[in-house]
Design a protein around this motif. Sequence first.
Motif, PDB file in Angstrom:
ATOM      1  N   GLY A 175       0.843  -1.191   0.000  1.00  0.00           N
ATOM      2  CA  GLY A 175       0.000   0.000   0.000  1.00  0.00           C
ATOM      3  C   GLY A 175       0.874   1.233   0.000  1.00  0.00           C
ATOM      4  O   GLY A 175       2.019   1.199  -0.464  1.00  0.00           O
ATOM      5  N   SER A 176       0.377   2.342   0.510  1.00  0.00           N
ATOM      6  CA  SER A 176       1.166   3.569   0.570  1.00  0.00           C
ATOM      7  C   SER A 176       0.794   4.349   1.824  1.00  0.00           C
ATOM      8  O   SER A 176      -0.196   4.070   2.465  1.00  0.00           O
ATOM      9  CB  SER A 176       0.944   4.426  -0.684  1.00  0.00           C
ATOM     10  OG  SER A 176      -0.396   4.849  -0.749  1.00  0.00           O
ATOM     11  N   ILE A 177       1.615   5.330   2.139  1.00  0.00           N
ATOM     12  CA  ILE A 177       1.393   6.173   3.305  1.00  0.00           C
ATOM     13  C   ILE A 177       0.499   7.334   2.890  1.00  0.00           C
ATOM     14  O   ILE A 177       0.796   8.036   1.927  1.00  0.00           O
ATOM     15  CB  ILE A 177       2.729   6.717   3.856  1.00  0.00           C
ATOM     16  CG1 ILE A 177       3.695   5.577   4.172  1.00  0.00           C
ATOM     17  CG2 ILE A 177       2.489   7.610   5.053  1.00  0.00           C
ATOM     18  CD1 ILE A 177       3.314   4.727   5.337  1.00  0.00           C
ATOM     19  N   THR A 178      -0.589   7.554   3.605  1.00  0.00           N
ATOM     20  CA  THR A 178      -1.515   8.638   3.290  1.00  0.00           C
ATOM     21  C   THR A 178      -1.229   9.860   4.152  1.00  0.00           C
ATOM     22  O   THR A 178      -0.529   9.775   5.161  1.00  0.00           O
ATOM     23  CB  THR A 178      -2.972   8.202   3.516  1.00  0.00           C
ATOM     24  OG1 THR A 178      -3.163   7.931   4.908  1.00  0.00           O
ATOM     25  CG2 THR A 178      -3.318   6.969   2.691  1.00  0.00           C
ATOM     26  N   ALA A 179      -1.808  10.976   3.774  1.00  0.00           N
ATOM     27  CA  ALA A 179      -1.636  12.216   4.523  1.00  0.00           C
ATOM     28  C   ALA A 179      -2.237  12.085   5.921  1.00  0.00           C
ATOM     29  O   ALA A 179      -1.681  12.604   6.895  1.00  0.00           O
ATOM     30  CB  ALA A 179      -2.280  13.375   3.776  1.00  0.00           C
ATOM     31  N   ALA A 180      -3.341  11.387   6.048  1.00  0.00           N
ATOM     32  CA  ALA A 180      -3.969  11.202   7.361  1.00  0.00           C
ATOM     33  C   ALA A 180      -3.054  10.408   8.295  1.00  0.00           C
ATOM     34  O   ALA A 180      -2.959  10.706   9.490  1.00  0.00           O
ATOM     35  CB  ALA A 180      -5.312  10.499   7.212  1.00  0.00           C
ATOM     36  N   GLU A 181      -2.354   9.406   7.758  1.00  0.00           N
ATOM     37  CA  GLU A 181      -1.425   8.627   8.574  1.00  0.00           C
ATOM     38  C   GLU A 181      -0.232   9.469   9.008  1.00  0.00           C
ATOM     39  O   GLU A 181       0.265   9.315  10.134  1.00  0.00           O
ATOM     40  CB  GLU A 181      -0.943   7.400   7.803  1.00  0.00           C
ATOM     41  CG  GLU A 181      -2.033   6.380   7.559  1.00  0.00           C
ATOM     42  CD  GLU A 181      -1.615   5.263   6.616  1.00  0.00           C
ATOM     43  OE1 GLU A 181      -2.140   4.152   6.771  1.00  0.00           O
ATOM     44  OE2 GLU A 181      -0.763   5.502   5.739  1.00  0.00           O
ATOM     45  N   VAL A 182       0.224  10.369   8.143  1.00  0.00           N
ATOM     46  CA  VAL A 182       1.330  11.255   8.499  1.00  0.00           C
ATOM     47  C   VAL A 182       0.905  12.199   9.619  1.00  0.00           C
ATOM     48  O   VAL A 182       1.658  12.428  10.572  1.00  0.00           O
ATOM     49  CB  VAL A 182       1.829  12.046   7.265  1.00  0.00           C
ATOM     50  CG1 VAL A 182       2.851  13.089   7.660  1.00  0.00           C
ATOM     51  CG2 VAL A 182       2.412  11.099   6.225  1.00  0.00           C
ATOM     52  N   VAL A 183      -0.309  12.735   9.547  1.00  0.00           N
ATOM     53  CA  VAL A 183      -0.815  13.630  10.590  1.00  0.00           C
ATOM     54  C   VAL A 183      -0.884  12.894  11.925  1.00  0.00           C
ATOM     55  O   VAL A 183      -0.500  13.433  12.970  1.00  0.00           O
ATOM     56  CB  VAL A 183      -2.196  14.199  10.196  1.00  0.00           C
ATOM     57  CG1 VAL A 183      -2.864  14.886  11.359  1.00  0.00           C
ATOM     58  CG2 VAL A 183      -2.038  15.158   9.031  1.00  0.00           C
ATOM     59  N   GLU A 184      -1.356  11.635  11.919  1.00  0.00           N
ATOM     60  CA  GLU A 184      -1.408  10.837  13.145  1.00  0.00           C
ATOM     61  C   GLU A 184      -0.010  10.606  13.707  1.00  0.00           C
ATOM     62  O   GLU A 184       0.197  10.661  14.925  1.00  0.00           O
ATOM     63  CB  GLU A 184      -2.076   9.486  12.880  1.00  0.00           C
ATOM     64  CG  GLU A 184      -3.562   9.558  12.656  1.00  0.00           C
ATOM     65  CD  GLU A 184      -4.152   8.202  12.320  1.00  0.00           C
ATOM     66  OE1 GLU A 184      -3.538   7.162  12.663  1.00  0.00           O
ATOM     67  OE2 GLU A 184      -5.233   8.174  11.705  1.00  0.00           O
ATOM     68  N   ALA A 185       0.972  10.353  12.830  1.00  0.00           N
ATOM     69  CA  ALA A 185       2.345  10.117  13.273  1.00  0.00           C
ATOM     70  C   ALA A 185       2.952  11.376  13.884  1.00  0.00           C
ATOM     71  O   ALA A 185       3.692  11.304  14.861  1.00  0.00           O
ATOM     72  CB  ALA A 185       3.199   9.632  12.104  1.00  0.00           C
ATOM     73  N   VAL A 186       2.638  12.541  13.322  1.00  0.00           N
ATOM     74  CA  VAL A 186       3.143  13.808  13.876  1.00  0.00           C
ATOM     75  C   VAL A 186       2.571  14.027  15.266  1.00  0.00           C
ATOM     76  O   VAL A 186       3.288  14.390  16.202  1.00  0.00           O
ATOM     77  CB  VAL A 186       2.781  14.996  12.948  1.00  0.00           C
ATOM     78  CG1 VAL A 186       3.024  16.322  13.627  1.00  0.00           C
ATOM     79  CG2 VAL A 186       3.581  14.917  11.662  1.00  0.00           C
ATOM     80  N   THR A 187       1.292  13.778  15.437  1.00  0.00           N
ATOM     81  CA  THR A 187       0.654  13.942  16.741  1.00  0.00           C
ATOM     82  C   THR A 187       1.226  12.941  17.748  1.00  0.00           C
ATOM     83  O   THR A 187       1.480  13.290  18.900  1.00  0.00           O
ATOM     84  CB  THR A 187      -0.868  13.772  16.624  1.00  0.00           C
ATOM     85  OG1 THR A 187      -1.355  14.659  15.609  1.00  0.00           O
ATOM     86  CG2 THR A 187      -1.565  14.082  17.928  1.00  0.00           C
ATOM     87  N   ALA A 188       1.448  11.692  17.305  1.00  0.00           N
ATOM     88  CA  ALA A 188       2.007  10.668  18.197  1.00  0.00           C
ATOM     89  C   ALA A 188       3.440  10.995  18.600  1.00  0.00           C
ATOM     90  O   ALA A 188       3.877  10.632  19.692  1.00  0.00           O
ATOM     91  CB  ALA A 188       1.951   9.305  17.515  1.00  0.00           C
ATOM     92  N   ALA A 189       4.184  11.694  17.731  1.00  0.00           N
ATOM     93  CA  ALA A 189       5.573  12.057  18.036  1.00  0.00           C
ATOM     94  C   ALA A 189       5.656  13.285  18.937  1.00  0.00           C
ATOM     95  O   ALA A 189       6.740  13.734  19.274  1.00  0.00           O
ATOM     96  CB  ALA A 189       6.337  12.301  16.740  1.00  0.00           C
ATOM     97  N   GLY A 190       4.521  13.838  19.312  1.00  0.00           N
ATOM     98  CA  GLY A 190       4.514  14.986  20.207  1.00  0.00           C
ATOM     99  C   GLY A 190       4.406  16.317  19.495  1.00  0.00           C
ATOM    100  O   GLY A 190       4.600  17.366  20.089  1.00  0.00           O
ATOM    101  N   GLY A 191       4.069  16.293  18.216  1.00  0.00           N
ATOM    102  CA  GLY A 191       3.930  17.515  17.440  1.00  0.00           C
ATOM    103  C   GLY A 191       2.524  18.077  17.524  1.00  0.00           C
ATOM    104  O   GLY A 191       1.631  17.492  18.144  1.00  0.00           O
ATOM    105  N   PRO A 192       2.300  19.216  16.889  1.00  0.00           N
ATOM    106  CA  PRO A 192       0.973  19.843  16.908  1.00  0.00           C
ATOM    107  C   PRO A 192      -0.014  19.093  16.017  1.00  0.00           C
ATOM    108  O   PRO A 192       0.369  18.318  15.147  1.00  0.00           O
ATOM    109  CB  PRO A 192       1.254  21.243  16.340  1.00  0.00           C
ATOM    110  CG  PRO A 192       2.448  21.056  15.483  1.00  0.00           C
ATOM    111  CD  PRO A 192       3.278  20.007  16.146  1.00  0.00           C
ATOM    112  N   THR A 193      -1.290  19.340  16.240  1.00  0.00           N
ATOM    113  CA  THR A 193      -2.331  18.757  15.405  1.00  0.00           C
ATOM    114  C   THR A 193      -2.381  19.531  14.091  1.00  0.00           C
ATOM    115  O   THR A 193      -2.459  20.752  14.086  1.00  0.00           O
ATOM    116  CB  THR A 193      -3.701  18.842  16.104  1.00  0.00           C
ATOM    117  OG1 THR A 193      -3.592  18.193  17.372  1.00  0.00           O
ATOM    118  CG2 THR A 193      -4.774  18.173  15.285  1.00  0.00           C
ATOM    119  N   LEU A 194      -2.315  18.816  12.983  1.00  0.00           N
ATOM    120  CA  LEU A 194      -2.279  19.444  11.659  1.00  0.00           C
ATOM    121  C   LEU A 194      -3.520  19.075  10.866  1.00  0.00           C
ATOM    122  O   LEU A 194      -4.189  18.089  11.155  1.00  0.00           O
ATOM    123  CB  LEU A 194      -1.039  18.986  10.890  1.00  0.00           C
ATOM    124  CG  LEU A 194       0.307  19.272  11.526  1.00  0.00           C
ATOM    125  CD1 LEU A 194       1.414  18.607  10.732  1.00  0.00           C
ATOM    126  CD2 LEU A 194       0.542  20.762  11.609  1.00  0.00           C
TER     127      LEU A 194
END
Length: 149
Positions: free
Chosen positions: A91-110
């Motif tokens: 499959g591939s990495i979607t934008a929604a999955e990237v946003v979840e990963a940023v939030t999980a890494a302690g970043g802001p909600t995008l």
Amino acid sequence: MKIILTHEVSGLGTPGDVVEVKNGYGRNYLLPQGFAMPWSKGAEKQVTVIKRARESREIRDLGQATEVRGQLENLRVGMKARAGDGGRLFGSITAAEVVEAVTAAGGPTLDRRRLEMPGAIKSLGNYQVSVKLHPEVTAKFTLDVTKSK
């Protein structure tokens, strides 16, 4: 034709804007794709709900955008994905999955619609992802895609 935008359409407007477009463009593209809804007096009430939701997601000013950019550029985002022997993902990495990963890494909600990814991410490796936070501010961060066990 008078319509109300429900999604951001480049060159036309943002969600909640009431715009006048040619009949064919509205009827054949914007309405079927779900980017807009027909204008009516009842729909005018929905415009306020759409605008209120947009304002809660948006970054308010340039100062806040530069603050969020500082948080993102110092952030190292990692994702685990299923991959085959050659490093190709199932499959591939979607934008929604990237946003979840940023939030999980302690970043802001995008907002996933603000992400600018380098095409489809279909293999393991490091990728530069940029986010348009404000018309004048764009942040970049590194996405590290590794193989999950």
